[in-house]
Design an enzyme around this catalytic site. Structure first.
Site, PDB file in Angstrom:
ATOM      1  N   ARG A  47      38.030  35.800  30.000  1.00 53.52           N
ATOM      2  CA  ARG A  47      38.131  34.415  29.650  1.00 53.52           C
ATOM      3  C   ARG A  47      36.879  33.353  30.067  1.00 53.52           C
ATOM      4  O   ARG A  47      36.728  32.323  29.606  1.00 53.52           O
ATOM      5  CB  ARG A  47      39.251  33.578  30.006  1.00 53.52           C
ATOM      6  CG  ARG A  47      39.401  33.493  31.539  1.00 53.52           C
ATOM      7  CD  ARG A  47      40.785  32.650  31.993  1.00 53.52           C
ATOM      8  NE  ARG A  47      40.735  32.910  33.525  1.00 53.52           N
ATOM      9  CZ  ARG A  47      41.911  32.734  34.109  1.00 53.52           C
ATOM     10  NH1 ARG A  47      42.924  32.358  33.624  1.00 53.52           N
ATOM     11  NH2 ARG A  47      41.698  33.060  35.376  1.00 53.52           N
ATOM     12  N   LYS A 180      39.235  62.188  41.688  1.00 51.38           N
ATOM     13  CA  LYS A 180      38.049  62.750  42.858  1.00 51.38           C
ATOM     14  C   LYS A 180      38.245  64.041  42.722  1.00 51.38           C
ATOM     15  O   LYS A 180      39.046  64.657  42.733  1.00 51.38           O
ATOM     16  CB  LYS A 180      38.761  62.045  44.378  1.00 51.38           C
ATOM     17  CG  LYS A 180      38.556  60.609  44.689  1.00 51.38           C
ATOM     18  CD  LYS A 180      39.078  60.389  45.889  1.00 51.38           C
ATOM     19  CE  LYS A 180      39.140  58.750  46.169  1.00 51.38           C
ATOM     20  NZ  LYS A 180      38.167  58.055  46.533  1.00 51.38           N
ATOM     21  N   ASP A 233      50.085  49.524  48.978  1.00 51.69           N
ATOM     22  CA  ASP A 233      48.844  49.729  48.536  1.00 51.69           C
ATOM     23  C   ASP A 233      48.392  51.091  48.707  1.00 51.69           C
ATOM     24  O   ASP A 233      47.428  51.601  47.784  1.00 51.69           O
ATOM     25  CB  ASP A 233      47.736  48.843  49.121  1.00 51.69           C
ATOM     26  CG  ASP A 233      46.208  48.711  48.750  1.00 51.69           C
ATOM     27  OD1 ASP A 233      46.327  48.508  47.511  1.00 51.69           O
ATOM     28  OD2 ASP A 233      45.385  48.997  49.514  1.00 51.69           O
ATOM     29  N   HIS A 238      48.370  56.561  46.663  1.00 51.21           N
ATOM     30  CA  HIS A 238      47.589  57.519  47.067  1.00 51.21           C
ATOM     31  C   HIS A 238      47.830  58.888  47.841  1.00 51.21           C
ATOM     32  O   HIS A 238      47.730  59.984  47.664  1.00 51.21           O
ATOM     33  CB  HIS A 238      46.195  56.772  47.491  1.00 51.21           C
ATOM     34  CG  HIS A 238      45.646  55.942  46.787  1.00 51.21           C
ATOM     35  ND1 HIS A 238      45.625  56.024  45.307  1.00 51.21           N
ATOM     36  CD2 HIS A 238      44.895  54.741  47.100  1.00 51.21           C
ATOM     37  CE1 HIS A 238      44.732  54.976  44.864  1.00 51.21           C
ATOM     38  NE2 HIS A 238      44.684  53.992  45.927  1.00 51.21           N
TER      39      HIS A 238
HETATM   40  C1  BG6 Z   1      42.651  51.199  46.370  1.00 51.68           C
HETATM   41  C2  BG6 Z   1      43.448  50.305  47.459  1.00 51.68           C
HETATM   42  O1  BG6 Z   1      43.614  51.599  45.614  1.00 51.68           O
HETATM   43  O2  BG6 Z   1      42.031  52.495  47.174  1.00 51.68           O
HETATM   44  C3  BG6 Z   1      42.368  49.740  48.327  1.00 51.68           C
HETATM   45  O3  BG6 Z   1      43.893  48.869  46.600  1.00 51.68           O
HETATM   46  C4  BG6 Z   1      41.733  50.844  49.081  1.00 51.68           C
HETATM   47  O4  BG6 Z   1      42.720  48.945  49.126  1.00 51.68           O
HETATM   48  C5  BG6 Z   1      41.128  51.777  48.074  1.00 51.68           C
HETATM   49  O5  BG6 Z   1      40.482  50.233  49.605  1.00 51.68           O
HETATM   50  C6  BG6 Z   1      40.601  53.220  48.656  1.00 51.68           C
HETATM   51  O6  BG6 Z   1      39.932  53.788  47.808  1.00 51.68           O
HETATM   52  P1  BG6 Z   1      38.679  54.881  48.208  1.00 51.68           P
HETATM   53  O7  BG6 Z   1      38.475  55.659  46.972  1.00 51.68           O
HETATM   54  O8  BG6 Z   1      37.631  54.058  48.714  1.00 51.68           O
HETATM   55  O9  BG6 Z   1      39.325  55.659  49.217  1.00 51.68           O
END
Ligand code: BG6
Length: 487
Positions: A47, A180, A233, A238
């Site tokens: 925006r 990755k 998060d 992850h």
């Molecule tokens: C993100 C999270 O998904 O992954 C972040 O929201 C975190 O809080 C990040 O810092 C970590 O990613 P990487 O690739 O730096 O390990």
């Protein structure tokens, strides 16, 4: 290398942090390396009231910051900028989408990749607007960034909204860890080497540790993070994905559904952590002031935008059990946190001890074999084995040695996770994206812990910034007679 035919990539939230820091550099590389056709259009939507020229300047400046210096090529940028377009839209106001509609209608035959790099609360209105302007064709796809909700109910709401307009096969839910190289290498290690296959089970593996430690704090994301915390998060997505890749059964092929079916089975086999187990198998922590690299840093509550009463966890450690044949009685210790002593992500497979020792001292010096997979930084795979101390020693003496199974240093540039994932979206390959049932199953499991913490009023343990988390996380694993791996 196959070049994909020209398509339109629309980035909603095109001037946001993710778009400028990750997506644009990834698209730059995909164009530079010839994976995307020169006619591909990258349409940033936001925006901001900016002209086309101001948009190009912004992208150039951000690329200079976010690409490694030697990667920014002024000459190439002069051609790359022909791919860039800008459209101003107020995403919540359907009447403002006309500019985008006109641009897209110039090429009705093209595949359209709609990348929603916005707050999830906007996913519904964006998809509805695309639909109302008749911009969703049979070859349109939508990419959703995490977090998909903050619990099962809110994730279902988001998934339902998007599902009104896009078929599941056209929805690409990103977990950038799956992009990755080192994470994908887990599949290569497990399924292209016979060596590990027979011993990858409860008979030979004592336990597994997965650590994703970050030294950064909230970097201006306090409000977002405060709503989510480490469990939502990082663990629900992850670390869960890493756990799945380590433990899933061999899929029958690499196609999207085969891999995702196997991951789903793992998530559904996770033992629920509730009741008294919460105190034994979970630790939540929050960092206080401390020091990183000898520099003083603030505590979570004092950071910019912080609220002194927040109970959000910035660290979580769990002991997880998988109730299936392969992993019966094998604990998986997961931990992640912000503002820890250093940044590293690592998986340690700790094998069982030998059943009987023929060596002096009843073999008390014999350590169990370990396979250590370092995902970042300095990716490496090492195996620790016992070996004879060379030479004429007094009796047979043993020592632990490290076998490096490392990628040669002259390997080509390792692409960023987003490069890999964006190319997969363009190629319509969903293997590395999360299916709806997978995300929802992960929430069902995570919600039990989150609700349990809430109901039992489980407090965060404090840890000073720059340390490895609260002492309770050490106590948690030591109660089981084990310890966190520290090379
Ligand atoms: C993100 C999270 O998904 O992954 C972040 O929201 C975190 O809080 C990040 O810092 C970590 O990613 P990487 O690739 O730096 O390990």
């Amino acid at each position: 290398m196959t070049q994909h035919k020209a398509c339109d990539i629309i980035i909603f939230g095109g001037h946001g942090d993710l778009a400028l820091r990750k997506l644009m550099p990834a698209l730059y590389h995909l164009c530079l390396d010839g994976y995307l056709s020169g006619d591909t259009r990258i349409i940033s939507v936001s925006r901001d009231e900016v002209s086309h020229e101001q948009h190009i300047d912004l992208i150039a400046n951000k690329l200079k910051i976010n690409l490694k210096e030697k990667d920014f090529d002024e000459t190439f940028f002069n051609s790359f900028k022909e791919n860039l377009h800008y459209v101003k839209i107020n995403l919540t106001d359907t009447s403002t989408y006309q500019g985008l509609a006109s641009l897209l209608q110039e090429h009705p035959e093209r595949e359209r990749i709609n990348y929603l790099s916005t707050a999830p609360s906007l996913y519904g209105i964006i998809c509805k607007s695309l639909h109302d302007y008749d911009l969703i064709t049979g070859i349109s796809r939508v990419v959703l960034e995490k977090p998909i909700g903050r619990d099962l109910i809110s994730s279902r709401v988001i998934n339902e909204e998007v599902a009104k307009y896009f078929d599941e096969s056209a929805i690409f839910r990103i977990d950038h860890y799956l992009g990755k190289d080192t994470v994908q290498n887990i599949m290569a290690l497990r399924f292209s080497n016979m060596l590990f296959a027979p011993i990858w089970n409860a008979q030979y593996i004592d336990h597994v540790q997965i650590t994703v430690a970050e030294s950064v704090g909230l970097e201006g994301r306090w409000a977002y993070y405060n709503d989510y915390g480490a469990m939502r998060d990082m663990i629900q997505n992850h670390l869960m994905q890493l756990l799945c890749l380590i433990t899933m059964e061999p899929p029958c092929s690499l196609d999207g559904n085969s891999v995702r079916d196997e991951k789903l089975k793992v998530i559904r086999s996770l033992r629920t952590i509730e009741g008294d187990d919460l105190a034994i198998k979970t630790v939540r922590g929050q960092y206080g002031a401390g020091a990183i690299d000898k520099k003083a840093v603030l505590g979570f509550l004092e950071e910019e935008g912080g609220n002194a009463n927040s109970h959000t966890e910035t660290f979580a450690a769990l002991r997880v059990d998988i109730d299936n044949w392969r992993w019966n009685n094998v604990p998986f210790y997961l931990r992640t946190g912000k503002r820890m002593s250093r940044r590293y992500s690592e998986i340690v497979i700790d094998f069982k001890g030998i059943p009987h020792s023929i060596f002096p001292n009843r073999g008390s010096c014999i350590e169990s074999n370990k396979l250590v997979i370092r995902l970042q930084p300095d990716e490496s795979i090492s195996m620790f084995i016992m070996n004879k101390v060379p030479g004429l020693t007094d009796g047979m003496r043993l020592q632990k040695v490290k076998l490096d199974l490392n990628i040669p240093k002259n390997a080509p540039r390792s692409p960023d996770a987003y490069e890999h994932l964006l190319l997969d979206v363009v190629r319509n390959n969903p293997t590395l994206f999360m299916r709806r049932d997978e995300v929802e199953a992960a929430w069902i499991w995570a919600d039990k812990i989150l609700n349990g913490w809430e109901e039992q009023g489980v407090k965060n343990k404090n840890y000073p910034a720059g340390t490895d988390g609260p002492a309770s996380a050490v106590a948690m694993i030591e109660r089981d007679g084990r310890s966190w791996y520290d090379e």
